[in-house]
Scaffold this active site. Structure first.
Site, PDB file in Angstrom:
ATOM      1  N   SER A 152      -0.585  13.604  33.843  1.00 13.57           N
ATOM      2  CA  SER A 152      -1.743  12.956  34.472  1.00 13.57           C
ATOM      3  C   SER A 152      -1.726  11.436  34.336  1.00 13.57           C
ATOM      4  O   SER A 152      -2.334  10.734  35.142  1.00 13.57           O
ATOM      5  CB  SER A 152      -3.037  13.520  33.882  1.00 13.57           C
ATOM      6  OG  SER A 152      -3.013  13.428  32.467  1.00 13.57           O
TER       7      SER A 152
ATOM      8  N   GLU B 223     -19.723   4.721  34.921  1.00 15.73           N
ATOM      9  CA  GLU B 223     -19.762   4.733  33.467  1.00 15.73           C
ATOM     10  C   GLU B 223     -18.367   5.116  33.015  1.00 15.73           C
ATOM     11  O   GLU B 223     -17.617   5.750  33.749  1.00 15.73           O
ATOM     12  CB  GLU B 223     -20.791   5.721  32.929  1.00 15.73           C
ATOM     13  CG  GLU B 223     -20.298   7.129  32.739  1.00 15.73           C
ATOM     14  CD  GLU B 223     -20.412   7.987  33.978  1.00 15.73           C
ATOM     15  OE1 GLU B 223     -21.396   7.828  34.717  1.00 15.73           O
ATOM     16  OE2 GLU B 223     -19.504   8.806  34.203  1.00 15.73           O
TER      17      GLU B 223
ATOM     18  N   LYS C 256      -6.642   9.037  38.186  1.00 15.77           N
ATOM     19  CA  LYS C 256      -8.037   8.680  38.470  1.00 15.77           C
ATOM     20  C   LYS C 256      -8.191   7.858  39.750  1.00 15.77           C
ATOM     21  O   LYS C 256      -9.217   7.914  40.414  1.00 15.77           O
ATOM     22  CB  LYS C 256      -8.643   7.937  37.282  1.00 15.77           C
ATOM     23  CG  LYS C 256      -8.894   8.859  36.100  1.00 15.77           C
ATOM     24  CD  LYS C 256      -9.835   8.218  35.099  1.00 15.77           C
ATOM     25  CE  LYS C 256     -10.276   9.214  34.044  1.00 15.77           C
ATOM     26  NZ  LYS C 256      -9.184   9.526  33.093  1.00 15.77           N
TER      27      LYS C 256
END
Ligand SMILES: *Cc1c(COP(=O)(O)O)cnc(C)c1O
Length: 390
Positions: A376, A111, A89
């Site tokens: 990931s 969010e 991310k």
């Protein structure tokens, strides 16, 4: 080919920007600026520098010797788990914070559901000295206490959303409301979802994953293209980045794994592509889990990061055209795959990534084939779940 959006931000029939009129100016501003900024020399060098000396890129492409022997093929792991903050991310949040800086923004809105994107956003806001407001469902705040503490330690303000089911969808509504009320803020979205240009912007920022795989495989195997790339899909950003540079390479099989939860034939699932229908969520036209009245069905997965009722419009399109094959793995499949990786390779994956690894058990490979699985994120955040299970 399939990644190319048209002028209005559509991938085939999916995508677009279905937003309240009050957001038109914000979206137009971003749409008019993002490509020029992303392609500018300034942005590129600053982005590359931060990926190198802050995030820790390039991440290794690890040859998984024992897993390869077990599955009788050649398996490589793309190690996004080794990034700063423990997942892919940050590739995106670093890029968007630079973009926000170029646009002169001083306040960042995000969010978050599981809190992973909130942490990645709070991290880059701290780095750049920008105010950070994270909207999060009140129920998720309770469920994800360690990530809430991280965000707060990083200086972010976490605002509970108390409407609806008090989960991600409600936090998204609050974030959009916040953006309307504070149009000079920058809305930092965490996956290839949301109105155009977010899906395109986020895929470009995550495309570093496949860019590196190509270079690394060329060194390891003497060829840039693997036979198969496997990634998990929540909103779809790590998969979009992992597939990006292979989309036009027809000999590369692309496999995306959704979270089936307790099974796609139960009501407790998050397999959006498998059971979803066309609708509108978070400002774009895509596939989502909804009932006959168009009400969003609360998704379920053991992995909080895959627990999203929609999917990026890119994936809805890639599923429709058949370029990417979408399969699903249950909670149980993922738990087993996590354990298999841990005991064979000494790597504890995030539960999300374990879904991608679970595909290995569902597929058949030839001995000389080269398979790349995207890890990931790392499993530290999931230890409580693992401990309860094993
Ligand atoms: C958030 C998250 C995902 C799912 O998000 P995508 O946008 O689908 O990539 C997958 N793995 C990890 C470790 C995550 O934190």
């Amino acid at each position: 080919m399939n990644y190319k959006i048209n002028k209005k931000g559509f991938y085939g029939e999916f995508g677009g920007a279905y937003i309240p009129e009050l957001l038109r100016r914000n979206i137009d501003e971003l749409e008019n600026a993002y490509l020029d900024i992303l392609e500018s020399k300034d942005f590129k060098s600053e982005y590359a520098r931060l990926l190198d000396n802050y995030v820790g890129r390039p991440t290794p492409l690890t040859f998984a010797r024992n897993l390869s022997a077990k599955y009788q093929t050649q398996i490589y792991l793309k190690r996004e788990d080794l990034n700063h903050t423990g997942a892919h991310k940050i590739n995106n949040t670093i890029g968007q914070i630079l973009l926000a800086k170029h646009l002169g923004k001083k306040r960042i809105i995000a969010e978050t559901g599981a809190g992973q994107h909130g942490v990645a956003t709070a991290t880059v806001c701290a780095l750049f000295g920008l105010e950070c407001v994270v909207h999060m469902g009140a129920l998720d705040i309770e469920r994800q206490a360690p990530n809430v503490a991280r965000m707060q330690m990083l200086g972010a303000t976490v605002i509970p959303s108390t409407s609806g089911n008090q989960t991600l969808k409600d936090a998204t509504n609050e974030a959009i409301r916040d953006w309307i009320a504070n149009p000079h803020s920058f809305y930092l979205i965490g996956s290839v979802v949301g109105p155009h240009p977010y899906p395109d912007m986020v895929s470009r920022l995550q495309s570093i994953i496949s860019e590196e795989i190509k270079e690394q495989l060329a060194k390891e195997q003497g060829r840039q293209n693997p036979d198969c790339v496997i990634a998990c899909v929540g909103g779809g950003s790590n998969a979009a980045g992992a597939f990006y540079h292979f989309i036009d390479e027809k000999e590369v099989d692309l496999i995306a794994v959704e979270a089936a939860g307790k099974g796609i034939d139960t009501s407790e699932t998050a397999a959006t592509i498998t059971i979803g229908t066309t609708g509108f969520i978070h400002g774009s036209k895509t596939l989502l889990m909804q009932d006959d009245d168009g009400q969003i069905i609360e998704p379920y997965s053991i992995s909080a990061g895959l627990d999203y009722p929609g999917v990026g419009p890119i994936h809805a399109h890639l599923a429709k055209t058949g370029r990417v094959k979408y399969i699903s793995a249950t909670d149980e499949d993922a738990l087993i795959a996590a354990k298999v990786l841990a005991i064979n390779e000494g790597i504890i994956p995030a539960l999300e990534s374990a879904h991608a690894l679970a595909a290995l058990d569902k597929m058949q490979f030839k001995k000389d084939e080269v398979i790349v699985v995207i890890v990931s994120g790392r499993g530290d955040k999931d230890m409580e779940t693992y401990m309860n299970h094993f």
